[in-house]
Write an enzyme that holds these catalytic residues in place. Structure first.
Site, PDB file in Angstrom:
ATOM      1  N   GLY A 244       0.781  -1.231   0.000  1.00 43.47           N
ATOM      2  CA  GLY A 244       0.000   0.000   0.000  1.00 43.47           C
ATOM      3  C   GLY A 244       0.809   1.275   0.000  1.00 43.47           C
ATOM      4  CD  GLU A 286       1.094  -9.460   0.541  1.00 39.92           C
ATOM      5  OE1 GLU A 286       0.990 -10.665   0.788  1.00 39.92           O
ATOM      6  OE2 GLU A 286       0.107  -8.689   0.466  1.00 39.92           O
ATOM      7  N   GLY A 288       3.408  -3.402  -4.534  1.00 33.97           N
ATOM      8  CA  GLY A 288       3.000  -3.633  -5.918  1.00 33.97           C
ATOM      9  C   GLY A 288       3.097  -2.349  -6.710  1.00 33.97           C
ATOM     10  NE  ARG A 289      -1.136   2.455  -5.767  1.00 34.48           N
ATOM     11  CZ  ARG A 289      -2.307   2.675  -6.349  1.00 34.48           C
ATOM     12  NH1 ARG A 289      -2.376   3.462  -7.404  1.00 34.48           N
ATOM     13  NH2 ARG A 289      -3.406   2.119  -5.871  1.00 34.48           N
ATOM     14  NE  ARG A 326      -5.231   3.779 -10.486  1.00 30.07           N
ATOM     15  CZ  ARG A 326      -4.734   4.953 -10.090  1.00 30.07           C
ATOM     16  NH1 ARG A 326      -4.264   5.822 -10.978  1.00 30.07           N
ATOM     17  NH2 ARG A 326      -4.717   5.267  -8.817  1.00 30.07           N
ATOM     18  CB  CYS A 357     -20.172   6.234 -26.313  1.00 34.01           C
ATOM     19  SG  CYS A 357     -19.869   6.403 -28.070  1.00 34.01           S
TER      20      CYS A 357
END
Length: 448
Positions: A244, A286, A288-289, A326, A357
């Site tokens: 995180g 952990e 990730g980002r 996002r 659209c």
């Protein structure tokens, strides 16, 4: 924050001229920097793995996962966290060592659990009692003993968007810290013949910039560990504190070095365990980002430039919501550069609109750019996490290619989809084919 290198008015990314990348591979195009990824992995090693004893770091694959990414992560000495059968299968096909895989997920199917058992994944993170019972049955049938962690909800909420907050009490993830519920779960795991409970896992959310919530989370779980040891004789050997850690997207973000988080995590774990009279378990993180987010950009070709006098100028690009959902999902913010005019003064305020659209298909509001025209190349920065992995075919738009760059070299790691790919899995039911044929025959008779 990504270093912005400009050469001859062109934006250079990991030694590659982005204009030439677009010319060669087309747009939209995901571009990932191998050097940035490896640099982040080495920071994990230097500030955590090599610095502390009995720790592990696993890359959270949901941020961005391909077979190539698996190879990079393996070569850098990190483990891999997967959350689905598809992510696990990717790791299997890449030859990633299964003992270094942690299998997460809040509702793993029997087929996914069976896949994990078949390939001997290192850890299953159990989200609920139903999954525990299911895994016991599958492991028993397969005559294998599997190692597990229990994911728990510590009741801690960080400052982030509610859609990426996961540690609060009211969460779809994990087992409640209601002592009766969690005690029952631990007892069952200890009694099951084909389950080996190793410890606990929690995750507080994503894109976090504060470290004090990890203090609260760890202290809460250490008290749980103490209770379990004293009351039912279970000694936790592992404590997975998730990831995180936040990254830079815009000036509103204030990212911290990895040490800001992990030093606090380790100091808290040591102090809390010492105070509780417990042996310090193996601590697992952990990220990730944090590893891939700033390692990626997305290139788009500018189409229409639509000025609404006195209100706004919309700049349409050849991608949008399908390759980056996002902004529409949780109002994510980005910075961008007109890559072929990277040295020109900023003189316009425009809004970057996707081609779907949907009125909500806006990538960036109020971006400062040079004089922008159809055919210009836009590079949206810091798109390495949760863009490719969240991509869809909404509006029947093929997914972009992914290119890996390193010191001026470039290679495709995911091929661009085409229209035929969109139809590859489709079938027309036989009864409709029959009705169509009968309709054609009736028309022929009428004409005669």
């Amino acid at each position: 924050m990504m270093e912005r290198i400009v050469d001859g008015g062109r934006f250079i990314f990991d030694g590659c001229n982005t204009v030439k990348l677009a010319e060669k591979y087309g747009t939209p195009l995901y571009v990932m920097s191998e050097n940035i990824i490896r640099s982040r992995c080495r920071e994990v090693r230097g500030d955590f793995i090599d610095k502390y004893e009995n720790v592990r770091a696993v890359y959270a694959g949901k941020a961005f996962l391909t077979m190539t990414m698996c190879k990079i992560i393996e070569s850098e000495g990190l483990g891999l966290d997967v959350v689905s059968g598809g992510e696990l299968y990717t790791a299997v096909k890449a030859g990633f060592p299964m003992e270094n895989v942690i299998f997460h997920g809040n509702n793993k199917t029997p087929e996914e659990l069976q896949l994990g058992v078949n390939h001997n994944v290192g850890r299953f993170v159990i989200d609920n009692l139903y999954e525990l019972e299911l895994l016991q049955a599958i492991a028993k049938e397969s005559d294998k003993k599997v190692k597990v962690l229990f994911r728990v909800s510590p009741g801690v909420q960080g400052k982030t968007h509610k859609y990426i907050s996961t540690g609060q009490k009211d969460s779809k993830f994990g087992i409640s810290l209601d002592m009766e519920i969690i005690t029952d779960a631990v007892k069952k795991a200890m009694d099951y013949s084909h389950i080996e409970l190793k410890g606990f896992h929690f995750h507080l959310g994503s894109q976090l910039f504060e470290n004090h919530i990890y203090v609260t989370g760890i202290q809460t779980i250490v008290q749980l560990m103490k209770y379990m040891q004293e009351e039912i004789g279970f000694s936790a050997e592992e404590l997975n504190v998730g990831g995180g850690f936040g990254i830079y997207y815009t000036e509103a973000d204030q990212p911290k070095a990895l040490a800001f988080f992990v030093d606090t995590i380790m100091a808290t774990a040591k102090a809390a365990c010492s105070e509780a009279g417990l042996k310090l378990p193996q601590v697992i993180i952990e990220p990730g980002r944090w590893i891939v987010g700033e390692a990626g950009i997305t290139l788009y070709t500018v189409g229409v430039v639509k000025e609404i006098p006195g209100i706004r100028t919309y700049v349409g690009v050849d991608g949008g919501m399908p390759d980056n959902p996002r902004p529409a999902l949780y109002d994510a913010k980005y910075e961008a550069i007109v890559a072929n005019k990277a040295d020109q003064p900023l003189e316009q305020t425009v809004t970057i609109a996707g081609k779907c659209c949907e009125s909500g298909d806006i990538l960036i509001w109020d971006l400062q750019v040079p004089k922008i025209e159809p055919g210009d190349l836009l590079a949206v920065l810091h798109t390495g996490a949760y863009n490719y992995s969240m991509a869809s075919n909404y509006n029947r738009i093929p997914k972009p290619a992914v290119v890996l760059v390193s010191d001026g070299k470039a290679g495709v790691i995911v091929e661009r989809e085409n229209y035929e790919d969109l139809l590859r899995q489709e079938r027309i039911p036989q009864y409709l084919m029959k009705e169509e044929q009968e309709s054609i025959e009736k028309c022929a008779i009428t004409v005669l």
